[in-house]
Scaffold this active site. Sequence first.
Site, PDB file in Angstrom:
ATOM      1  N   HIS A  73       0.865  -1.202   0.000  1.00 55.12           N
ATOM      2  CA  HIS A  73       0.000   0.000   0.000  1.00 55.12           C
ATOM      3  C   HIS A  73       0.888   1.234   0.000  1.00 55.12           C
ATOM      4  CE1 HIS A  73      -3.809  -2.134   1.786  1.00 55.12           C
ATOM      5  NE2 HIS A  73      -3.776  -2.194   0.482  1.00 55.12           N
ATOM      6  N   HIS A 125     -11.594  -9.114  -6.381  1.00 57.89           N
ATOM      7  CA  HIS A 125     -11.300  -7.814  -5.750  1.00 57.89           C
ATOM      8  C   HIS A 125     -10.466  -7.006  -6.732  1.00 57.89           C
ATOM      9  CE1 HIS A 125      -9.857  -4.936  -2.880  1.00 57.89           C
ATOM     10  NE2 HIS A 125      -8.800  -5.596  -2.456  1.00 57.89           N
ATOM     11  N   GLU A 155      -8.393  -4.438  -6.314  1.00 61.07           N
ATOM     12  CA  GLU A 155      -7.149  -3.766  -5.937  1.00 61.07           C
ATOM     13  C   GLU A 155      -6.001  -4.299  -6.792  1.00 61.07           C
ATOM     14  OE1 GLU A 155      -6.560  -3.604  -1.687  1.00 61.07           O
ATOM     15  OE2 GLU A 155      -5.226  -1.884  -1.859  1.00 61.07           O
ATOM     16  N   ASP A 168      -2.984  -5.223  -6.539  1.00 62.04           N
ATOM     17  CA  ASP A 168      -2.134  -6.387  -6.253  1.00 62.04           C
ATOM     18  C   ASP A 168      -2.765  -7.684  -6.769  1.00 62.04           C
ATOM     19  OD1 ASP A 168      -3.970  -5.725  -4.167  1.00 62.04           O
ATOM     20  OD2 ASP A 168      -2.999  -7.162  -2.830  1.00 62.04           O
ATOM     21  N   HIS A 216     -11.927  -6.427   2.280  1.00 65.99           N
ATOM     22  CA  HIS A 216     -11.817  -5.167   2.974  1.00 65.99           C
ATOM     23  C   HIS A 216     -12.177  -3.962   2.106  1.00 65.99           C
ATOM     24  CE1 HIS A 216      -7.806  -3.743   1.327  1.00 65.99           C
ATOM     25  NE2 HIS A 216      -8.013  -4.878   0.720  1.00 65.99           N
ATOM     26  N   ASP A 234      -8.430 -11.459  -0.045  1.00 63.92           N
ATOM     27  CA  ASP A 234      -7.605 -10.923   1.046  1.00 63.92           C
ATOM     28  C   ASP A 234      -7.917 -11.551   2.405  1.00 63.92           C
ATOM     29  OD1 ASP A 234      -5.913  -9.073  -0.254  1.00 63.92           O
ATOM     30  OD2 ASP A 234      -7.524  -7.600  -0.359  1.00 63.92           O
ATOM     31  N   TYR A 275      -1.904  -8.815   9.655  1.00 63.32           N
ATOM     32  CA  TYR A 275      -2.778  -8.478   8.521  1.00 63.32           C
ATOM     33  C   TYR A 275      -4.149  -8.047   9.027  1.00 63.32           C
ATOM     34  CZ  TYR A 275      -4.445  -8.917   3.711  1.00 63.32           C
ATOM     35  OH  TYR A 275      -4.929  -8.649   2.461  1.00 63.32           O
ATOM     36  N   HIS A 304      -3.064 -13.979  -0.438  1.00 64.48           N
ATOM     37  CA  HIS A 304      -1.710 -13.671   0.027  1.00 64.48           C
ATOM     38  C   HIS A 304      -1.253 -14.765   0.989  1.00 64.48           C
ATOM     39  CE1 HIS A 304      -1.807  -9.584  -1.569  1.00 64.48           C
ATOM     40  NE2 HIS A 304      -2.914  -9.328  -0.916  1.00 64.48           N
TER      41      HIS A 304
END
Length: 395
Positions: free
Chosen positions: A23, A79, A81, A83, A146, A165, A193, A226
């Site tokens: 991030h 998701h 995001e 990554d 999230h 996540d 996390y 992850h």
Amino acid sequence: MKKHVKNNVYWVGKVDWELRKFHGEELSTHKGSTYNSYLIQEEKTVLIDTVWLPFAEEFVENLAGEIDLDKIDYIVINHGEIDHSGALPLLMKHIPDKPIYCTANAVKSLKGHYHQDWNFNVVKTGDRLDVGNGKELIFVEMPMLHWPDSMATYLTGDNILFSNDAFGQHLATEKLFNDEIDQCDLFYEAMKYYANILTPFSAILRKKLQEIAALNLPIEIIATSHGALWRENPLQIVEKYAQWAQDYRENQITVIYSTMWNGTKILAEKIAEGIQLADPDVTVKVFNIAKTDENDLITEVFKSKTVVVGSSTMGNSVLHPVAGFIHLMKGLKFRGKKAAAFGCYGWSGESVRIINELMKDAGFEIVAEGLRAQWNPDAEAQKAAVEYGKKIAMA
Ligand code: FEO
């Protein structure tokens, strides 16, 4: 290189051993991370998520080495995001018309990131997609776990929950599964996390865990996005999340401070001494905020029932590492934790009052009026700090 998960399910992600910040510069990742992408090869071929943007080329090249990209029937993006979706633009250059299954909010985030009008297929909780050989994907929206666009995908038959996540850890590993890696690393990184990313959403998580349990889906593997996949007793991490989501605290009091000429440091150590004298069972830890990784420190706060915060007074206020760290704690919306303040000063001495105000505003219950000491703490001031520590332990 792909790795076997179960039956016709393979991991096709990227292990990032070098990652030290995530991030941007917000989150420390001392042990790297992985971006887990999965390939399901039933009658239909399905790709679940991709990898972070810097690894897009490597990812697409590896994937093309495993299968003819045209053979991919469906892409599931749990998701948006970067990554997880970062390799999507490059992949879609090869297969521009393939359908992408994701939530309505993920369409917004993917369009927002990549400005492409791909073949989006919006799914909601309970929607199913047939992948052949008697197996189906079932989608479960996970809003705010999230991001508003997050979802999980469940594969029937193999009973794998692709959780994205949720339940993950920033931990680089060549091994795939939880039972194959160092358990201290695994649980520390899973907790870090949760503490640093999921704490603000604990109330939502409590409801979502109940909702997932009510679906009554047998879960044999939780395939995170992850770190390690949960294969041995996979529900142990769900049980941990259920505990962590209940305003989690251990029998720990953490003393954190920043100091100019070590006066506040002396108070911190004496307060810790007093806490331990009054309560031999409690775990007491002391950290200089300015010298400690802030995300590791958040993990300590997460475990604490009480956080004692100290700062010298400077410029009629607190030292900036203290202000910054309280701001970080406020954003994480900790609940059910207590706080107390202390600090040295030379002249005006506002730090303790300001810490109390900031900590109250951050959602902590203030349990003592605060301890101030002018100049360097003498024997009497140090004794007062020990007594203050005892008072905090009893509060
Ligand atoms: Fe791992 Fe929310 O990205």
